[in-house]
Enzyme design. Sequence first.
Site, PDB file in Angstrom:
ATOM      1  N   HIS A   1      29.858  56.589  83.231  1.00  0.00           N
ATOM      2  CA  HIS A   1      30.626  57.337  83.399  1.00  0.00           C
ATOM      3  C   HIS A   1      32.299  56.702  84.402  1.00  0.00           C
ATOM      4  O   HIS A   1      32.683  57.648  84.899  1.00  0.00           O
ATOM      5  CB  HIS A   1      30.640  59.080  83.919  1.00  0.00           C
ATOM      6  CG  HIS A   1      30.183  59.910  82.356  1.00  0.00           C
ATOM      7  ND1 HIS A   1      29.537  60.706  82.814  1.00  0.00           N
ATOM      8  CD2 HIS A   1      29.558  58.690  81.333  1.00  0.00           C
ATOM      9  CE1 HIS A   1      28.895  60.533  81.857  1.00  0.00           C
ATOM     10  NE2 HIS A   1      29.334  59.663  80.672  1.00  0.00           N
TER      11      HIS A   1
ATOM     12  N   ASN B   1      15.540  70.055  87.755  1.00  0.00           N
ATOM     13  CA  ASN B   1      17.090  71.050  87.852  1.00  0.00           C
ATOM     14  C   ASN B   1      16.654  72.265  88.116  1.00  0.00           C
ATOM     15  O   ASN B   1      15.584  72.663  87.851  1.00  0.00           O
ATOM     16  CB  ASN B   1      17.073  70.931  86.475  1.00  0.00           C
ATOM     17  CG  ASN B   1      18.382  70.712  85.936  1.00  0.00           C
ATOM     18  OD1 ASN B   1      19.379  69.971  86.464  1.00  0.00           O
ATOM     19  ND2 ASN B   1      18.836  71.818  85.345  1.00  0.00           N
TER      20      ASN B   1
ATOM     21  N   ARG C   1      28.551  71.816  84.858  1.00  0.00           N
ATOM     22  CA  ARG C   1      28.227  73.231  83.793  1.00  0.00           C
ATOM     23  C   ARG C   1      27.005  74.206  84.662  1.00  0.00           C
ATOM     24  O   ARG C   1      27.035  75.348  83.201  1.00  0.00           O
ATOM     25  CB  ARG C   1      27.160  72.817  82.490  1.00  0.00           C
ATOM     26  CG  ARG C   1      28.398  71.980  82.001  1.00  0.00           C
ATOM     27  CD  ARG C   1      27.327  71.375  80.114  1.00  0.00           C
ATOM     28  NE  ARG C   1      28.441  70.389  79.878  1.00  0.00           N
ATOM     29  CZ  ARG C   1      28.815  68.723  80.272  1.00  0.00           C
ATOM     30  NH1 ARG C   1      28.704  68.568  81.261  1.00  0.00           N
ATOM     31  NH2 ARG C   1      29.071  68.642  79.145  1.00  0.00           N
TER      32      ARG C   1
HETATM   33  P1  NAD Z   1      26.420  69.185  84.950  1.00  0.00           P
HETATM   34  O1  NAD Z   1      26.783  69.816  84.987  1.00  0.00           O
HETATM   35  O2  NAD Z   1      26.089  69.166  82.754  1.00  0.00           O
HETATM   36  O3  NAD Z   1      24.639  70.420  84.781  1.00  0.00           O
HETATM   37  C1  NAD Z   1      24.452  69.970  86.631  1.00  0.00           C
HETATM   38  C2  NAD Z   1      22.828  70.640  86.762  1.00  0.00           C
HETATM   39  O4  NAD Z   1      22.406  70.528  87.962  1.00  0.00           O
HETATM   40  C3  NAD Z   1      23.004  72.389  85.825  1.00  0.00           C
HETATM   41  O5  NAD Z   1      22.154  72.404  84.797  1.00  0.00           O
HETATM   42  C4  NAD Z   1      22.592  72.747  87.432  1.00  0.00           C
HETATM   43  O6  NAD Z   1      22.348  74.300  86.973  1.00  0.00           O
HETATM   44  C5  NAD Z   1      21.758  71.613  88.100  1.00  0.00           C
HETATM   45  N1  NAD Z   1      22.016  71.716  89.223  1.00  0.00           N
HETATM   46  C6  NAD Z   1      22.789  72.272  90.039  1.00  0.00           C
HETATM   47  N2  NAD Z   1      22.673  71.765  91.397  1.00  0.00           N
HETATM   48  C7  NAD Z   1      21.194  71.291  91.761  1.00  0.00           C
HETATM   49  C8  NAD Z   1      20.615  71.098  92.176  1.00  0.00           C
HETATM   50  N3  NAD Z   1      20.943  71.109  93.759  1.00  0.00           N
HETATM   51  N4  NAD Z   1      19.047  70.722  92.406  1.00  0.00           N
HETATM   52  C9  NAD Z   1      19.114  70.233  90.584  1.00  0.00           C
HETATM   53  N5  NAD Z   1      19.361  70.955  89.841  1.00  0.00           N
HETATM   54  C10 NAD Z   1      20.980  71.313  90.131  1.00  0.00           C
HETATM   55  O7  NAD Z   1      26.031  68.026  85.265  1.00  0.00           O
HETATM   56  P2  NAD Z   1      25.712  66.344  83.921  1.00  0.00           P
HETATM   57  O8  NAD Z   1      24.480  66.569  82.908  1.00  0.00           O
HETATM   58  O9  NAD Z   1      26.143  65.152  84.728  1.00  0.00           O
HETATM   59  O10 NAD Z   1      27.265  66.047  83.389  1.00  0.00           O
HETATM   60  C11 NAD Z   1      28.668  66.240  83.690  1.00  0.00           C
HETATM   61  C12 NAD Z   1      29.020  64.799  83.442  1.00  0.00           C
HETATM   62  O11 NAD Z   1      29.741  65.296  84.414  1.00  0.00           O
HETATM   63  C13 NAD Z   1      28.364  63.760  83.921  1.00  0.00           C
HETATM   64  O12 NAD Z   1      28.632  62.913  82.544  1.00  0.00           O
HETATM   65  C14 NAD Z   1      29.145  63.649  84.915  1.00  0.00           C
HETATM   66  O13 NAD Z   1      30.388  62.386  85.061  1.00  0.00           O
HETATM   67  C15 NAD Z   1      30.322  64.512  85.706  1.00  0.00           C
HETATM   68  N6  NAD Z   1      30.017  65.213  86.942  1.00  0.00           N
HETATM   69  C16 NAD Z   1      30.290  64.028  88.293  1.00  0.00           C
HETATM   70  C17 NAD Z   1      29.814  64.952  89.241  1.00  0.00           C
HETATM   71  C18 NAD Z   1      30.232  63.956  90.670  1.00  0.00           C
HETATM   72  O14 NAD Z   1      30.456  62.116  90.167  1.00  0.00           O
HETATM   73  N7  NAD Z   1      28.914  64.406  91.207  1.00  0.00           N
HETATM   74  C19 NAD Z   1      30.240  66.096  89.362  1.00  0.00           C
HETATM   75  C20 NAD Z   1      30.469  66.825  88.649  1.00  0.00           C
HETATM   76  C21 NAD Z   1      30.718  66.368  87.129  1.00  0.00           C
END
Ligand code: NAD
Length: 261
Positions: free
Chosen positions: A120, A219, A35
């Site tokens: 997850h 965040n 997101r």
């Molecule tokens: P999200 O995508 O909803 O939100 C991520 C947040 O992190 C955003 O507000 C963004 O601005 C912020 N962000 C991005 N880079 C950052 C940084 N370097 N430092 C601090 N903040 C930063 O993520 P979510 O809340 O985890 O929900 C997404 C869903 O997607 C989860 O349920 C997860 O299972 C899955 N997901 C996982 C991965 C992974 O395993 N790396 C990647 C993408 C999505």
Amino acid sequence: MDPVSSAAQALAGCRRILAFTGAGISTESGIPDFRGPEGLWTKVDPEEFTYSRYLESSETRRTSWRMRAESRVFEAEPNPAHRAIVDLWGIGRLLACITQNIDGLHQRAGLPDEAVIELHGNARETVCIACGDRQATASVIERVVSGESDPTCRDCGGILKAAVVFFGEAMPREELMRAALATSEADAVLAVGSTLSVFPAASFPIEVVEGGHPMVIVNRGPTELDDLATVIVDGAAGEILPMLVAELAGRLLPRRRRRTK
Ligand code: NAD
């Protein structure tokens, strides 16, 4: 006082901090979030990747496997934010880390399995939906790369799916129970890199706050739970967390010295 010092002050007396991490902690390892401004949902429609769609549609499975084969999750390395969480464990201040991530980077950074709760699932494993057989996703990706666009179970012919929780799929029972226990024992929550908008996962930090404990949010940009935070540090987790944990470690040292006298 600068936000990092305020965060350290909010957590200063806490010995059972619950880390709650989301996709944002891994963007500095090269894995896009969902997101954020460059997130996956700016490129593909999440409605295409529900659990029921995956079971029904071979086209969805082919797209899903192709994206997994192209994704950088398997090459990614932990970044300073993952390592700072390990340091928090090392100084005895971390109770557990509930993660929404499926990349396994907390463990690769050195956090022991006992401290990681993967709500997850983990993309490094693949499961057969029919017989439950589990195997490394890497071996399934090899089949995809060599031309099997929708690989099936070699034992029973069932549908193969990465061991991650899809939209509309139940979360793993054991991990939910571990998360509930950790939430009940925590004396603070440190939420990192999450919009805190995916439920039921986001109910765990809320419960810690409702228990009267502080919540620090690290965040980039706003989250759904900003109103509940004791301190918000807006910025890159890879820069902020090492500073925060260093301050916490510094604050702990004098007390440790006093105890040994
Ligand atoms: P999200 O995508 O909803 O939100 C991520 C947040 O992190 C955003 O507000 C963004 O601005 C912020 N962000 C991005 N880079 C950052 C940084 N370097 N430092 C601090 N903040 C930063 O993520 P979510 O809340 O985890 O929900 C997404 C869903 O997607 C989860 O349920 C997860 O299972 C899955 N997901 C996982 C991965 C992974 O395993 N790396 C990647 C993408 C999505």
